[in-house]
Design an enzyme around this catalytic site. Structure first.
Site, short mmCIF file in Angstrom:
data_model
loop_
_atom_site.label_atom_id
_atom_site.label_comp_id
_atom_site.label_asym_id
_atom_site.label_seq_id
_atom_site.Cartn_x
_atom_site.Cartn_y
_atom_site.Cartn_z
N CYS A 51 0.85 -1.17 0.00
CA CYS A 51 0.00 0.00 0.00
C CYS A 51 0.89 1.23 0.00
O CYS A 51 2.10 1.13 0.26
CB CYS A 51 -0.87 0.02 1.24
SG CYS A 51 -1.82 -1.49 1.45
N ARG A 66 1.60 1.34 -5.96
CA ARG A 66 1.76 0.37 -4.88
C ARG A 66 0.48 -0.40 -4.59
O ARG A 66 0.47 -1.34 -3.79
CB ARG A 66 2.20 1.09 -3.61
CG ARG A 66 3.48 1.88 -3.78
CD ARG A 66 3.81 2.62 -2.52
NE ARG A 66 4.25 1.72 -1.48
CZ ARG A 66 5.51 1.39 -1.25
NH1 ARG A 66 6.46 1.88 -2.00
NH2 ARG A 66 5.82 0.57 -0.29
N TRP A 68 -3.49 -2.00 -1.40
CA TRP A 68 -3.44 -3.30 -2.07
C TRP A 68 -3.85 -4.31 -1.00
O TRP A 68 -3.14 -4.49 -0.01
CB TRP A 68 -2.03 -3.59 -2.57
CG TRP A 68 -1.97 -4.85 -3.38
CD1 TRP A 68 -2.31 -5.00 -4.69
CD2 TRP A 68 -1.55 -6.14 -2.94
NE1 TRP A 68 -2.14 -6.30 -5.08
CE2 TRP A 68 -1.67 -7.03 -4.03
CE3 TRP A 68 -1.10 -6.64 -1.72
CZ2 TRP A 68 -1.35 -8.38 -3.94
CZ3 TRP A 68 -0.78 -7.99 -1.62
CH2 TRP A 68 -0.90 -8.84 -2.74
N ASN A 117 0.73 0.22 5.79
CA ASN A 117 1.25 -0.56 4.67
C ASN A 117 1.95 -1.77 5.27
O ASN A 117 2.85 -1.59 6.08
CB ASN A 117 2.23 0.29 3.86
CG ASN A 117 3.08 -0.55 2.91
OD1 ASN A 117 2.62 -1.59 2.43
ND2 ASN A 117 4.30 -0.12 2.66
N GLY A 118 1.56 -2.98 4.87
CA GLY A 118 2.25 -4.17 5.39
C GLY A 118 1.25 -5.16 5.97
O GLY A 118 0.07 -5.16 5.62
N GLU A 125 9.30 -14.74 -19.21
CA GLU A 125 8.94 -13.32 -19.03
C GLU A 125 7.80 -12.94 -19.99
O GLU A 125 6.87 -12.23 -19.61
CB GLU A 125 10.18 -12.44 -19.25
CG GLU A 125 9.93 -10.96 -19.38
CD GLU A 125 9.34 -10.28 -18.14
OE1 GLU A 125 9.13 -10.97 -17.12
OE2 GLU A 125 9.06 -9.08 -18.22
N LYS A 182 4.22 -11.48 -18.84
CA LYS A 182 3.70 -10.20 -19.34
C LYS A 182 2.28 -10.39 -19.87
O LYS A 182 1.40 -9.60 -19.61
CB LYS A 182 4.59 -9.64 -20.45
CG LYS A 182 5.87 -8.97 -19.99
CD LYS A 182 5.63 -7.59 -19.48
CE LYS A 182 6.34 -7.22 -18.21
NZ LYS A 182 6.73 -8.04 -17.18
N GLU A 190 -0.19 -11.08 -16.87
CA GLU A 190 -0.52 -9.98 -15.97
C GLU A 190 -1.25 -8.83 -16.67
O GLU A 190 -2.01 -8.11 -16.04
CB GLU A 190 0.72 -9.47 -15.21
CG GLU A 190 1.79 -8.84 -16.03
CD GLU A 190 2.97 -8.37 -15.17
OE1 GLU A 190 2.81 -8.13 -13.97
OE2 GLU A 190 4.08 -8.24 -15.74
N HIS A 232 8.43 -33.35 -24.00
CA HIS A 232 8.30 -34.09 -22.73
C HIS A 232 6.96 -33.83 -22.06
O HIS A 232 6.82 -34.03 -20.86
CB HIS A 232 9.46 -33.73 -21.80
CG HIS A 232 10.79 -34.09 -22.39
ND1 HIS A 232 11.23 -35.39 -22.48
CD2 HIS A 232 11.75 -33.32 -22.97
CE1 HIS A 232 12.42 -35.41 -23.08
NE2 HIS A 232 12.75 -34.16 -23.39
N LYS A 277 2.74 -2.53 -7.77
CA LYS A 277 4.08 -2.38 -8.31
C LYS A 277 5.14 -2.86 -7.33
O LYS A 277 6.13 -3.48 -7.71
CB LYS A 277 4.30 -0.91 -8.65
CG LYS A 277 5.65 -0.60 -9.27
CD LYS A 277 5.69 -1.02 -10.70
CE LYS A 277 7.02 -0.75 -11.36
NZ LYS A 277 7.21 -1.62 -12.52
O1 M6R Z 1 10.47 -4.32 -7.46
P1 M6R Z 1 10.90 -5.71 -7.84
O2 M6R Z 1 11.73 -5.73 -9.07
O3 M6R Z 1 11.56 -6.44 -6.70
O4 M6R Z 1 9.54 -6.48 -8.16
C1 M6R Z 1 9.57 -7.84 -8.46
C2 M6R Z 1 8.25 -8.29 -9.05
O5 M6R Z 1 7.20 -8.03 -8.17
C3 M6R Z 1 7.95 -7.62 -10.39
O6 M6R Z 1 8.97 -7.83 -11.32
C4 M6R Z 1 6.63 -8.17 -10.97
O7 M6R Z 1 6.77 -9.51 -11.32
C5 M6R Z 1 6.14 -7.33 -12.14
N1 M6R Z 1 4.71 -7.20 -12.07
C6 M6R Z 1 6.41 -7.93 -13.46
O8 M6R Z 1 5.96 -7.17 -14.52
#
Ligand code: M6R
Length: 608
Positions: free
Chosen positions: A2, A27, A74, A98-99, A480, A484, A487, A503, A603
């Site tokens: 958050c 966040r 969040w 936050n937490g 990756e 992408k 998400e 396999h 984020k």
């Molecule tokens: O801030 P960070 O790089 O530690 O974050 C790691 C992941 O949370 C971040 O890369 C996440 O997977 C992204 N949503 C990917 O696009």
């Protein structure tokens, strides 16, 4: 996860609280709320969903208080509705959090037995009641917070506002970031420098376990033992935190297009192009020749950057690399060797699991190097050596430019380690540096194929499941690519090593499921093309991202082809990342998804 903010101002603070929350929305954006003191009385406004819902409410009934706190959420405990939105209020105080409060159930039972009535499903509300209980027992606000903090377990940052106390804010930090700020308009609390940039000229970060008492005249820090302490004030460069979309529709599009520039900037920080050598901008805290092993840990996209780097470090530095996602690594009790180097990778530098992995490695005697985008972050501050990615603020929740900058730093590090260990010759270093130096230009060439990629993305957007294939460094890039897509477009996608296809996953092949093959021109191209043909032979829906030579070798019917330049480089994945990102971006835009703030995500993940 958050975002929290607090202001003791001279003018009404609601507009500034909203502005700071906009900067913190990355966040979390499940709900938002703020509380101010109106004629000395606590008044709060909250709304579920995005910040604009809160703004609408405030436009209908504006607040005029000059002290206040705000929150963007969040959700961890409790649904993302208005009832569970922060600030939480008990008796005469409001709190934003936050937490996670790990022992909230016990505390809730204890406080309920004393007559406290809980209005939400959250863990956070217990903090308000715990402080209120101390006040009921006779403590003043600062003492009440200090006592309550000793009862809390978990990781958190908190900001408190008290009824009838127009010149008081209290903040606390354990395991989640918090900074105090000073500006012309007042004093501030915020989750990060980005939030405070429009208002504060100076900030100071709270250290682990600190709490801070703010009045307009004085800001007093206390350490975990309650002793008054000084914390270093540092200037805040407002210009470096400018956040706007420029001419782009989304932050993500802008950040994808910035890559040639920010990767170039990052490379020029680590390379001496005149001499064709790597020149690290820091001293290594270890003797590279004595290193026994490299351990890498990170989460999400940053983890995939580490997986790619494993190929480079093993190949160019001849060092064994162990890598694991941080949420597993931190609990595995992995034995770590003497003279081991642990590399943590994180855009935000605040990811809870990555930070815990760092601390585990530290207590096991490892040299700690972090690759981070935020110089002032907790991970940076707890590392022996910080390798900065110069990506600039990344606002889109999906990581793009931070990822390619992480790869750029890793590439330089692999070459530097190879040289320092005497396993790469000067000529080899020069050749690799030349390949790296050419990368930003090639990324710009890849961006020029956007219109073609958009067409392919429209095709992919019709699918309900997608398979991404790659070999060597292109295998983690396939992971990756699948992340992408998932998400951003919410399409189920899997990344696979192309050689693993037979396999198991080959059973999935039919024309309804696009199979995207990443085929950079490296030593494994022939094998990747064979795997592509295996898919073609089973009537698969093939999309190839590769060079013209790969297209010709494939000799199969393709549903889509994204042609990239013929890159004779070990670092081709940096260029291949561009179409992978654009493909997910355009699929999501075509489907009408919220590209910059996908559902359920945040984020910066500062909880486990
Ligand atoms: O801030 P960070 O790089 O530690 O974050 C790691 C992941 O949370 C971040 O890369 C996440 O997977 C992204 N949503 C990917 O696009």
């Amino acid at each position: 996860m958050c975002g929290i903010v607090g202001i003791l101002g001279r003018e009404p603070v609601a507009p500034s609280l909203i502005e700071a929350l906009k900067r913190l929305e990355y966040r979390g954006y499940d709900s938002a709320g703020l509380a101010t003191l109106e004629q000395g009385r606590l008044t709060r406004v909250r709304a579920s969903g995005k910040l604009r819902n809160l703004e609408e409410k405030l436009a209908a009934s504006p607040l005029s208080g000059t002290s206040g706190i705000g929150h963007t959420r969040w959700a961890t405990h409790g649904r993302p509705n208005e009832t569970n939105a922060h600030p939480h209020i008990s008796d005469k105080l409001a709190v934003v959090h936050n937490g996670i409060i790990e022992n909230f159930r016990e505390l809730r039972e204890e406080l309920a037995a004393k007559g406290h009535v809980f209005a939400t499903e959250t863990d956070s509300e217990v903090v308000a009641h715990l402080v209120a209980e101390q006040i009921r027992e006779g403590a003043g606000p600062a003492a009440a917070v200090a006592r309550a903090l000793t009862r809390l377990k978990g990781a958190f940052a908190l900001a408190f506002l008290f009824d009838g106390e127009a010149d008081l804010l209290i903040g606390a930090r354990r395991g989640a970031p918090l900074a105090a700020g000073w500006g012309e308009g007042g004093v501030y609390l915020g989750s990060d420098a980005l939030a405070l940039a429009p208002f504060a000229h100076t900030i100071a970060y709270l250290e682990e376990g600190d709490h801070v008492v703010l009045t307009r005249e004085r800001v007093t820090f206390h350490d975990a033992a309650g002793h008054e302490v000084e914390r270093r004030r540092q200037p805040l460069q407002a210009g470096s935190f400018l956040v706007d979309k420029g001419n782009f529709r989304h932050f993500m599009a802008k950040e994808i297009h910035e890559q040639p520039e920010v990767v170039g900037r990052t490379l020029s920080h680590y390379l001496d192009l005149a001499s064709g050598t790597v020149r690290l901008p820091f001293e290594l805290s270890f003797d590279a020749k004595k290193l026994s092993r490299v351990t890498i840990s990170a989460c999400g996209t940053a983890f995939y950057a580490g997986l790619i780097a494993r190929y480079w470090i093993e190949r160019y530095a001849r060092l064994a690399v162990e890598i694991d996602i941080a949420s597993e690594f931190r609990y595995r009790e992995a034995p770590l060797p003497n003279d081991g180097l642990t590399i943590l990778v994180s855009q935000s530098g605040e990811t809870a699991d990555t930070l815990a992995a760092l601390r585990y490695a530290k207590t096991h005697g490892q040299h700690i190097l972090s690759i981070v985008n935020v110089e002032t972050s907790t991970i940076a501050r707890e590392s022996d050596t910080v390798a900065l990615t110069l990506a600039g603020p990344e606002i889109g929740v999906a990581s793009t430019k931070a990822f390619t900058c992480q790869l750029a730093v890793f590439a330089c590090l692999a070459v530097a380690l190879g040289r320092a260990r005497g396993v790469l010759s000067e000529a080899e270093e020069k050749a690799l540096v030349a390949e790296l130096a050419a990368t930003p230009g090639l990324m710009a060439d890849a961006l020029a194929h956007e219109a073609r990629i958009e067409l392919v993305a429209r095709d992919v957007a019709r699918a309900s499941s997608v398979l991404y294939l790659g070999r060597g460094p292109a295998y983690p890039l396939a992971l990756e690519g699948a992340l992408k897509l998932k998400e951003l477009s919410y399409i189920h996608a899997e990344g696979y090593a192309a050689g693993e296809l037979k396999h198991g996953p080959i059973a999935l092949i039919d024309y309804a499921m696009p199979v995207i093959v990443l085929a950079p021109p490296d030593a494994t191209l022939e094998k990747t093309v064979s795997n592509l043909q295996e898919v073609a032979a089973r009537g698969g829906h093939l999309i190839l991202i590769g060079s013209r030579a790969a297209r010709e070798a494939a000799a199969a019917d393709l549903a889509g082809f994204v042609e990239l330049p013929d890159i004779a480089s070990a670092f081709a994945v940096l260029v291949y990342a561009v179409p992978v990102q654009l493909l997910a971006y355009h699929a999501a835009v075509f489907m009408g998804k919220d590209v910059d703030q996908p559902r359920n995500l945040a984020k910066s993940v500062t909880v486990e």
